[in-house]
Design a protein around this motif. Structure first.
Motif, PDB file in Angstrom:
ATOM      1  N   GLN A   1       0.848  -1.193   0.000  1.00 35.68           N
ATOM      2  CA  GLN A   1       0.000   0.000   0.000  1.00 35.68           C
ATOM      3  C   GLN A   1       0.879   1.238   0.000  1.00 35.68           C
ATOM      4  O   GLN A   1       1.921   1.279   0.668  1.00 35.68           O
ATOM      5  CB  GLN A   1      -0.908   0.005   1.222  1.00 35.68           C
ATOM      6  N   LEU A   2       0.450   2.245  -0.739  1.00 35.20           N
ATOM      7  CA  LEU A   2       1.172   3.512  -0.818  1.00 35.20           C
ATOM      8  C   LEU A   2       0.278   4.598  -0.228  1.00 35.20           C
ATOM      9  O   LEU A   2      -0.850   4.790  -0.682  1.00 35.20           O
ATOM     10  CB  LEU A   2       1.505   3.846  -2.274  1.00 35.20           C
ATOM     11  N   VAL A   3       0.798   5.301   0.763  1.00 36.23           N
ATOM     12  CA  VAL A   3       0.053   6.381   1.405  1.00 36.23           C
ATOM     13  C   VAL A   3       0.806   7.682   1.192  1.00 36.23           C
ATOM     14  O   VAL A   3       1.976   7.817   1.600  1.00 36.23           O
ATOM     15  CB  VAL A   3      -0.145   6.111   2.909  1.00 36.23           C
ATOM     16  N   GLN A   4       0.156   8.644   0.577  1.00 37.80           N
ATOM     17  CA  GLN A   4       0.787   9.908   0.240  1.00 37.80           C
ATOM     18  C   GLN A   4       0.462  10.986   1.245  1.00 37.80           C
ATOM     19  O   GLN A   4      -0.519  10.898   2.001  1.00 37.80           O
ATOM     20  CB  GLN A   4       0.341  10.339  -1.168  1.00 37.80           C
ATOM     21  N   SER A   5       1.281  12.008   1.231  1.00 40.41           N
ATOM     22  CA  SER A   5       1.083  13.146   2.121  1.00 40.41           C
ATOM     23  C   SER A   5      -0.121  13.976   1.695  1.00 40.41           C
ATOM     24  O   SER A   5      -0.699  13.748   0.627  1.00 40.41           O
ATOM     25  CB  SER A   5       2.353  14.014   2.142  1.00 40.41           C
ATOM     26  N   GLY A   6      -0.485  14.932   2.535  1.00 40.41           N
ATOM     27  CA  GLY A   6      -1.719  15.667   2.353  1.00 40.41           C
ATOM     28  C   GLY A   6      -1.627  16.800   1.335  1.00 40.41           C
ATOM     29  O   GLY A   6      -0.565  17.109   0.811  1.00 40.41           O
ATOM     30  N   PRO A   7      -2.770  17.441   1.070  1.00 40.71           N
ATOM     31  CA  PRO A   7      -2.834  18.502   0.062  1.00 40.71           C
ATOM     32  C   PRO A   7      -1.941  19.679   0.404  1.00 40.71           C
ATOM     33  O   PRO A   7      -1.653  19.941   1.584  1.00 40.71           O
ATOM     34  CB  PRO A   7      -4.314  18.891   0.048  1.00 40.71           C
TER      35      PRO A   7
ATOM     36  N   GLY B   1      -3.083   9.795  -4.156  1.00 40.93           N
ATOM     37  CA  GLY B   1      -2.943  11.084  -4.829  1.00 40.93           C
ATOM     38  C   GLY B   1      -2.858  12.231  -3.839  1.00 40.93           C
ATOM     39  O   GLY B   1      -3.441  12.179  -2.741  1.00 40.93           O
ATOM     40  N   THR B   2      -2.123  13.272  -4.229  1.00 40.41           N
ATOM     41  CA  THR B   2      -1.991  14.498  -3.438  1.00 40.41           C
ATOM     42  C   THR B   2      -2.311  15.677  -4.326  1.00 40.41           C
ATOM     43  O   THR B   2      -1.699  15.850  -5.380  1.00 40.41           O
ATOM     44  CB  THR B   2      -0.560  14.655  -2.890  1.00 40.41           C
ATOM     45  N   LEU B   3      -3.269  16.483  -3.896  1.00 41.50           N
ATOM     46  CA  LEU B   3      -3.620  17.684  -4.662  1.00 41.50           C
ATOM     47  C   LEU B   3      -2.660  18.805  -4.318  1.00 41.50           C
ATOM     48  O   LEU B   3      -2.514  19.170  -3.149  1.00 41.50           O
ATOM     49  CB  LEU B   3      -5.043  18.109  -4.366  1.00 41.50           C
ATOM     50  N   VAL B   4      -1.999  19.316  -5.333  1.00 43.74           N
ATOM     51  CA  VAL B   4      -1.139  20.491  -5.185  1.00 43.74           C
ATOM     52  C   VAL B   4      -1.794  21.631  -5.949  1.00 43.74           C
ATOM     53  O   VAL B   4      -2.062  21.519  -7.138  1.00 43.74           O
ATOM     54  CB  VAL B   4       0.276  20.235  -5.715  1.00 43.74           C
ATOM     55  N   THR B   5      -2.066  22.710  -5.234  1.00 41.21           N
ATOM     56  CA  THR B   5      -2.651  23.894  -5.840  1.00 41.21           C
ATOM     57  C   THR B   5      -1.621  25.009  -5.808  1.00 41.21           C
ATOM     58  O   THR B   5      -1.065  25.313  -4.750  1.00 41.21           O
ATOM     59  CB  THR B   5      -3.913  24.331  -5.087  1.00 41.21           C
ATOM     60  N   VAL B   6      -1.363  25.590  -6.967  1.00 44.69           N
ATOM     61  CA  VAL B   6      -0.407  26.702  -7.062  1.00 44.69           C
ATOM     62  C   VAL B   6      -1.192  27.962  -7.391  1.00 44.69           C
ATOM     63  O   VAL B   6      -1.801  28.072  -8.450  1.00 44.69           O
ATOM     64  CB  VAL B   6       0.655  26.432  -8.138  1.00 44.69           C
ATOM     65  N   SER B   7      -1.189  28.870  -6.453  1.00 42.58           N
ATOM     66  CA  SER B   7      -1.973  30.091  -6.627  1.00 42.58           C
ATOM     67  C   SER B   7      -1.389  31.215  -5.785  1.00 42.58           C
ATOM     68  O   SER B   7      -0.925  30.977  -4.659  1.00 42.58           O
ATOM     69  CB  SER B   7      -3.430  29.841  -6.218  1.00 42.58           C
TER      70      SER B   7
END
Lengths: 119, 110
Positions: free
Chosen positions: A3-9, A112-118
């Protein structure tokens, strides 16, 4: 089953960097290839690069060669992806995906990790 | 533009068969294995086919892969409404030294 667990948004400013993590549970960490694949909103999958700890190798997609660094820590079973000089079009979901080191497939994916660039 | 070319969408009725194509070149599909991934709405992709025609355990035999020259195909028979998803092909590109994906195909089960 690994299992792969990714870091948060993440919310980042343009020009900054982001470092994401992907922790593996189960299996033999060093014998896998850890890939990073991103998906912009409403778009397809785009491979960014990979690390193969057992071979000590990294490969990067030409589009990301100058901005991405992928590393792995075998003591914590964690792979990392750092992307620098962020732009608004780097806004995407970033997935880590593993496969056997010498076999061409992604047989397990992180959430998946959501990366928002703003600004 | 993706290195591998897929149709944007396909559709068929429940119970029918659908074929999704993936066109590449000698540097990717022509000389390397192809894998296929299913991405259900709002979820991470899932391996469907690897080594061009092998299925991971748990994937129904309704899904099958093949290749001819520089093109690969994913066939899905006995369509279920639960098969509605985006499907992606992928292969290692020896010239680019990179994995390449198709642009994805949205399957609609009418």
């Amino acid at each position: 089953q690994v299992q792969l667990v990714q870091s948060g948004p993440e919310l980042k400013k343009p020009g900054s960097s982001v470092k994401l993590s992907c922790k593996a549970s189960g299996g033999t960490f060093s014998t896998y290839a850890f890939n990073w694949v991103r998906q912009a909103p409403g778009q397809g999958l785009e491979w960014m690069g990979r690390i193969i700890p057992v071979f000590g190798t990294t490969n990067y997609a030409p589009n990301f060669q100058s901005r991405v660094t992928i590393t792995a820590d075998e003591t914590t079973y964690t792979a990392y992806m750092e992307l620098s000089s962020l732009r608004s079009d780097d806004t995407a979901i970033y997935y880590c995906a593993k496969g056997p080191a010498a076999r061409p497939r992604f047989d397990s994916w992180g959430q998946g990790t959501l990366v928002t660039v703003s600004s | 533009q993706s290195v591998l070319t897929q149709p944007p969408s396909v559709s068929a009725a429940p119970g029918q068969k659908v074929t999704i194509s993936c066109s590449g070149s000698s540097s990717n599909i022509g000389n390397n294995y192809v894998s296929w991934y299913q991405q259900l709405p709002g979820t991470a992709p899932k391996l469907l086919i690897y080594d061009t025609l092998a299925r991971p355990s748990g994937v129904p035999d309704r899904f099958s892969g093949s290749k001819s020259g520089t093109s690969a195909t994913l066939d899905i028979t006995g369509l279920l409404t639960g098969d509605e998803a985006d499907y992606y092909c992928a292969a290692w590109d020896s010239s680019l030294s990179s994995w390449v994906f198709g642009g994805g195909t949205k399957l609609t089960v009418l």
